[in-house]
Design a protein around this motif. Structure first.
Motif, short mmCIF file in Angstrom:
data_model
loop_
_atom_site.label_atom_id
_atom_site.label_comp_id
_atom_site.label_asym_id
_atom_site.label_seq_id
_atom_site.Cartn_x
_atom_site.Cartn_y
_atom_site.Cartn_z
N ARG A 127 0.83 -1.20 0.00
CA ARG A 127 0.00 0.00 0.00
C ARG A 127 0.87 1.26 0.00
N LEU A 133 -4.83 9.48 1.05
CA LEU A 133 -4.92 10.83 1.58
C LEU A 133 -4.73 10.83 3.09
N LEU A 186 -4.53 3.06 8.85
CA LEU A 186 -4.92 3.21 7.45
C LEU A 186 -3.88 3.97 6.65
N GLY A 187 -2.80 4.39 7.30
CA GLY A 187 -1.77 5.14 6.61
C GLY A 187 -2.13 6.60 6.41
N GLY A 188 -3.00 7.12 7.27
CA GLY A 188 -3.52 8.47 7.07
C GLY A 188 -2.86 9.54 7.91
N GLU A 203 0.63 11.88 8.80
CA GLU A 203 1.88 12.35 8.20
C GLU A 203 2.98 12.37 9.24
N VAL A 241 10.32 -11.54 -13.44
CA VAL A 241 11.18 -10.40 -13.11
C VAL A 241 11.67 -10.51 -11.68
N ILE A 242 10.76 -10.85 -10.78
CA ILE A 242 11.15 -10.96 -9.36
C ILE A 242 12.20 -12.04 -9.20
N GLU A 284 15.59 -10.86 -10.59
CA GLU A 284 16.23 -9.86 -9.73
C GLU A 284 16.70 -10.49 -8.43
N THR A 316 10.09 9.91 0.27
CA THR A 316 8.91 9.15 0.69
C THR A 316 7.65 9.67 0.02
N GLY A 317 7.61 10.97 -0.25
CA GLY A 317 6.44 11.54 -0.90
C GLY A 317 6.72 11.98 -2.32
N PRO A 342 8.70 10.00 -5.20
CA PRO A 342 9.55 8.88 -5.64
C PRO A 342 10.65 9.34 -6.57
N SER A 380 10.42 18.35 -7.94
CA SER A 380 9.85 19.11 -9.05
C SER A 380 9.92 20.60 -8.76
N LEU A 401 8.75 24.32 -8.38
CA LEU A 401 7.45 24.83 -7.95
C LEU A 401 7.18 26.20 -8.55
N GLU A 416 6.17 20.84 0.99
CA GLU A 416 5.80 21.95 0.11
C GLU A 416 4.92 22.91 0.90
N THR A 458 2.26 22.47 6.60
CA THR A 458 0.88 22.34 6.15
C THR A 458 0.76 21.40 4.97
N ARG A 492 2.31 18.03 2.52
CA ARG A 492 2.78 16.67 2.77
C ARG A 492 4.31 16.63 2.68
#
Lengths: 208, 243
Positions: free
Chosen positions: A95, A162, B17-19, B21, B68-69, B72, B143-144, B146, B169, B171, B222, B232, B234
């Motif tokens: 995930r 999110l 849930l990975g929600g 930060e 592939v796995i 490798e 991490t945010g 890639p 990237s 801005l 950012e 504010t 991620r």
């Protein structure tokens, strides 16, 4: 009784008892590729399904799948038995990798360029074993039993990648409301799905 | 103190849930490390989250994925893996020299690039200080974002340093990247803002507002220009380990 996530794996041939997941990880640490093969046979399909649900692109989902198992193989991700079971750990790795891709600008650009995937572009799945089908129905029913707002909070967090703050902004709701919805939804799912997770133990109630 | 602050139960569900930060995760990690009740509840929520994919219609992976796995995996054996069926040198010796060679090569390349950058910067006290061996090196992973990475070089005095990034990237003028140092149970502290060039690289002088030994998380977000009082956005880069 085995972990419900293990019931999803293909039925093993012969009467040989299959080694537990932690044994497969031990073999992998020693460089035994057969351990990796068995682990992939058990959970590769589920990892790919989850990745595809999140990234919406079969090629990216394949990247997530390959990355997940190779990170388990090369030791980039280490399993902590104190934090749960092997399939939970695998789903977490998959995930996180999928959400990383989802957030990448490259992925967003590709999705803007591509047509939505047409139905039937995936290889047809083999018919489910009876218990896997029952498990899927149980999870679907549990999710459908949630109020819409709670289900939305769960799906935006887990599949949409999110944060709570981002969900609050997306839905125009206070952050505290989103946190409450998420917690209430997880409590209801826990009560409904606990017989799948820990069939030998009574479902926890309220706060533990 | 409210019960929620004492036991951040609502954040446990989001965590599973990975929600959450960076700084929120750090706060929860600290708490569950000391609270058995919350650790147990978090494990239950993790179990629930792990069952969610079981409700999806299964889609089999393409056959070439396993090929592939396997290929490798055969090329990159786990660290410390013994070579099955061989005699003579232990497996760790077989992987040690390639690993050391690769590490030396990467450090050499990094040093060459760094020296090139230094010789093309205006001379000044900060450059001279950095030309000496830096006190600490912090490696940040994308991490945010890639493919992005960062190196935080902290001077011997521990109060300032330089941040080099790649793969971020560019801005718009209304946005900026900002470096944060996060301590447990305290608001994140800014290390400064920076922008990247057209090639996605940055080389910025930064301040280190706290001791690195007290920081649980170092990351880049950012933010709206010219920067924020607290994160504010991620996290696009986060420190994995530092030494």
């Amino acid at each position: 009784m085995p972990d419900p996530l293990q019931r999803v794996r293909p039925v093993a041939s012969g009467d040989r008892q299959e080694p537990p997941d932690v044994e497969l990880l031990r073999r992998m640490r020693l460089g035994e590729e057969h351990g990796l093969e068995l682990l992939y046979a058990r959970y590769g399909g589920l990892v790919f399904t989850l990745a595809l649900r999140i990234v919406g692109d079969p090629e990216l989902a394949r990247e997530v799948l390959q990355d997940t198992f190779l990170r388990c193989w090369d030791g980039s991700e280490s399993f902590d038995p104190g934090r749960g079971r092997v399939p939970w750990w695998l789903m977490g790795i998959a995930r996180n990798r999928a959400v990383d891709l989802l957030r990448s600008r490259l992925h967003q650009a590709r999705l803007r360029e591509r047509e939505p995937l047409a139905a039937g572009t995936h290889e047809a799945a083999q018919p489910d074993a009876t218990d896997a089908l029952a498990t899927r129905r149980a999870v679907i029913n549990a999710l459908q039993g949630l109020p819409v707002a709670q289900r939305q909070a769960i799906e935006l967090a887990y599949y949409g990648g999110l944060s709570q703050s981002e969900i609050a902004r997306e839905l125009g709701a206070p952050l505290g409301t989103i946190k409450s919805r998420t917690r209430e939804a997880m409590d209801r799912l826990r009560a409904l799905l606990w017989p799948l997770i820990e069939p030998q133990r009574e479902a926890p109630d309220g706060r533990d | 103190m409210t019960e929620e602050r004492e036991h951040p139960i609502e954040d446990l569900a989001a965590y599973a849930l990975g929600g959450l930060e960076g700084p929120e995760r750090v706060r929860i990690d600290d708490h569950v490390g000391a609270c058995a009740a919350c650790a147990g509840l978090l494990e239950q929520y993790r179990a629930v989250a792990a069952t969610l994919p079981l409700g999806l219609d299964p889609v089999p992976p393409p056959a070439e994925a396993w090929a592939v796995i396997r290929a490798e995996a055969a090329r990159h054996r786990p660290p410390g893996a013994e070579r099955v069926g061989t005699t003579g040198r232990p497996g760790w010796r077989r992987v040690m020299w390639p690993v050391l060679t690769a590490l030396a090569a990467s450090l050499l390349v990094w040093n060459v690039v760094l020296q090139f950058e230094l010789t093309h910067r205006p001379p000044g006290p900060e450059v001279e200080a950095l030309a000496r061996r830096p006190g600490r090196l912090v490696i940040l992973a994308g991490t945010g974002a890639p493919g992005a990475s960062g190196r935080l070089l902290v001077a011997i005095d521990g109060h300032h340093g330089h941040l080099a990034t790649a793969g971020l990237s560019p801005l718009s003028a209304e946005r900026t990247y900002q470096l944060w140092f996060v301590r447990p149970r305290a608001a994140p502290m800014s290390g400064g803002t920076f922008s990247v060039d057209a090639g996605g690289r940055a080389w910025a002088t930064i301040t280190v507002p706290i001791s690195l030994d007290d920081a649980r998380l170092i990351g880049v977000t950012e933010e709206p220009a010219p920067g924020s009082a607290e994160p504010t956005g991620r996290y696009v880069l986060e420190a994995k380990t530092w030494r």
